[in-house]
Enzyme design. Structure first.
Site, PDB file in Angstrom:
ATOM      1  N   SER A  22       0.807  -1.223   0.000  1.00  0.00           N
ATOM      2  CA  SER A  22       0.000   0.000   0.000  1.00  0.00           C
ATOM      3  C   SER A  22       0.841   1.275   0.000  1.00  0.00           C
ATOM      4  CB  SER A  22      -0.959   0.008   1.210  1.00  0.00           C
ATOM      5  OG  SER A  22      -0.260   0.271   2.401  1.00  0.00           O
ATOM      6  N   LYS A  60       1.059   4.428   7.318  1.00  0.00           N
ATOM      7  CA  LYS A  60       0.352   5.268   6.339  1.00  0.00           C
ATOM      8  C   LYS A  60       0.880   6.697   6.410  1.00  0.00           C
ATOM      9  CE  LYS A  60      -2.662   2.372   4.597  1.00  0.00           C
ATOM     10  NZ  LYS A  60      -1.677   1.311   4.761  1.00  0.00           N
TER      11      LYS A  60
END
Lengths: 434, 142
Positions: free
Chosen positions: B63, B100
């Site tokens: 990701s 993230k």
């Protein structure tokens, strides 16, 4: 005897107001596990000792369920299962590492940090005008940097700071309590049974109660002569401390069932490895003597060094530790291991100000008798000594040291709680499902 | 989604030191500049500002490939850093670790992936969310 007390008074200059903060990590071993496993937060968690399988740490949730401290695992297994309590075997390499991080962070908030046990330290805060805000920021910084929740109690003496810490844990919402004004101190002393005072304990408490001294306040008001005659000079120090006069030296009252710490600040900076090795050996001798005096052996040894932190440009602090299988209280072995450890963290070119040793994962001697007569004991020990060097020079060998430790008949719980060493072993992965 | 698969403690005892030669070293008597021979480049010093607050983590997942973080990379995470808008963070979301990009916009907080296949995650009330640490470096072995 009298001189001791006089010394206390004379050593405090009149213009100087002593202040101590006792920092204590909350449910330390459980909190260590939670740093690396957030799913354990707000859930009941216990940590078991390595060998005999007793409960040695409980989260607040586990305490609320009535899991007793020190309970043998087999006796409370049913209770733990019924309430889906997360059970961990002690992971001393992890706890030792986090302890070092907490202490290093705390040391930035005080000119003198006295590491008292694996999870407790006194911060000297002499002449601090607003200690509440200061220790609050220390607490927040420690939490943020290391993930460790701590409670801090502040008072004019260590004995009162210990009490303040207790109040902070039980009654404050922010983990901090300053026990400073006389009215609050006396109110607390009145409500505290005499055996609840640090340094009094059960036996002396029992004696005092039979003499009609029931509360800490009553003890504080007993005449010195009576205390000396009926108790000890140590108790007299405690009583003086209750009166707000600092008397305790760094190693007084140092009884921790889980860890023995010996450390000293050097009068003069020490630069060579040889000069460091000597005090380290002395600390080990001292600590292992304490260990044997309580019929215990230790399963983990840690050594630490720090330079003078006020010489910012040349600040260095480090710690190294290793698991001991089988656990031991044998001084020559411990010295040899400690020497290897100090060598592994020693860096030339620094002036060292302080060194110390921590013996932890303490277990009763009786539980390891079988180990002592194992024919493999000697060879495994020699193996370990050699491995220690490799341990710090080559990460892959770390796993070998721990593998050897694991092979010693502890499979029964390895299978049940195998996530316990996810920070120090390549082959025990932390599995995360997203 | 990037997930943390390992966490390692920083072992600052393992100093890889490389001699930094500032001047050629001819045979014969040493030049004054050779005093600098004692100075070594210390990778720990370069990458780790606060050892007590620094942890290594390993990630698995794709990701964050847009940020140059690939599966198997090792991240150096500093818990003492303040997470800012745009910081790469190790976060705890509903009891689990993730890595993230932190994004604050119009009073809202998002965790952004750097891969078009993953949607931004908006942090809403009721979510158990915490920034665990700020990622300062990524180490990838070839």
């Amino acid at each position: 005897m009298k001189f001791g007390v006089w010394f206390c008074i004379l050593s405090v200059p009149f213009n100087m107001s002593k202040l101590f903060a006792l920092l204590d990590c909350n449910n330390f071993f459980v909190s260590c596990e939670r740093v690396f496993n957030p799913s354990l937060r707000h859930k009941p968690v216990v940590v078991l000792s390595n060998n005999d399988g007793c409960v040695i740490a409980r989260s607040n949730e586990a305490k609320a369920l009535g899991v007793p401290m020190g309970a043998p695992f087999f006796k409370c297994k049913e209770l733990l299962q019924r309430h889906r309590v997360a059970v961990y075997s002690a992971n001393f390499p992890l706890y030792g590492d986090l302890s070092g991080r907490v202490m290093q962070t705390a040391s930035e908030f005080t000119p003198e940090l006295e590491i008292y046990s694996i999870d407790e330290a006194f911060l000297h805060l002499d002449n601090m005008p607003e200690p509440y805000e200061y220790v609050k920021s220390a607490r927040e910084t420690i939490r943020r940097h290391t993930g460790m929740p701590v409670s801090i109690g502040v008072a004019a003496t260590k004995t009162l700071a210990k009490a303040a810490n207790h109040i902070a844990k039980k009654h404050s919402t922010d983990g901090i309590f300053c026990l400073q004004d006389q009215e609050t101190i006396d109110r607390w002393l009145r409500e505290t049974p005499v055996e609840g005072i640090w340094g009094i304990g059960y036996n002396k408490g029992d004696f005092l109660k039979r003499q009609g001294v029931l509360t800490a306040l009553q003890l504080k008001e007993m005449p010195d002569a009576w205390i000396k005659q009926n108790l000890s000079i140590g108790s007299l120090k405690t009583v003086w401390e209750l009166r707000g006069i600092p008397c305790l030296e760094s190693q007084d009252n140092a009884i921790d069932k889980r860890a023995i710490t010996t450390s000293r600040t050097f009068a003069k900076e020490v630069t060579s490895l040889e000069e460091l090795s000597e005090p380290i050996a002395a600390y080990i001798a001292n600590a292992s003597e304490k260990l044997r005096s309580q019929q215990s052996v230790c399963g983990y040894v840690q050594v630490y060094l720090t330079t003078n932190r006020f010489k910012r440009e040349r600040y260095y602090a480090n710690a190294a530790g290793i698991d001991l299988t089988p656990p031991t209280a044998y001084t020559p072995d411990l010295i040899a291991i400690a020497q290897k450890l100090v060598k592994s963290i020693y860096k030339p070119g620094y002036g060292y100000k302080k060194a110390g040793v921590v013996l932890s994962n303490l277990q009763p001697q009786s539980t390891v008798q079988d180990f002592l007569f194992e024919p493999t004991y000697d060879s495994s020990r020699r193996q370990k000594l050699m491995d220690i060097m490799d341990h710090w020079n080559n990460r892959r060998n770390t796993a070998k040291v721990f593998l050897a430790a694991e092979g010693m008949g502890q499979d029964w719980y390895n299978e049940a709680y195998k996530s316990k060493r996810f920070t120090t072993r390549w082959d025990e992965l932390l599995e995360i499902n997203i | 989604m990037a997930q943390v698969t390992h966490i390692f403690n920083v072992d600052t005892t393992l100093n890889r030191e490389f001699p930094l030669y500032l001047s050629p070293v001819p045979a014969g008597f040493p030049s004054a500049a050779d005093d600098y021979l004692d100075r070594k480049i210390d990778l720990n010093e370069h990458l780790i500002k606060r050892p007590a607050a620094t942890f290594f983590v390993k990630v698995k997942g794709d990701s964050m490939v847009g940020a140059g973080i690939y599966s198997g990379d090792m991240l150096i995470v500093d818990r003492s850093q303040d997470p800012k808008n745009g910081s790469m963070v190790v976060a705890i979301l509903n009891g689990e670790f993730t890595v993230k990009r932190l994004n604050k916009k119009d009073g809202k907080i998002f965790l952004l992936a750097e891969n078009p296949n993953y949607k931004p995650i908006e942090i809403i009330s009721g979510m158990d969310f915490e920034v665990w640490g700020v990622v300062l470096h990524s180490i990838r072995s070839f």
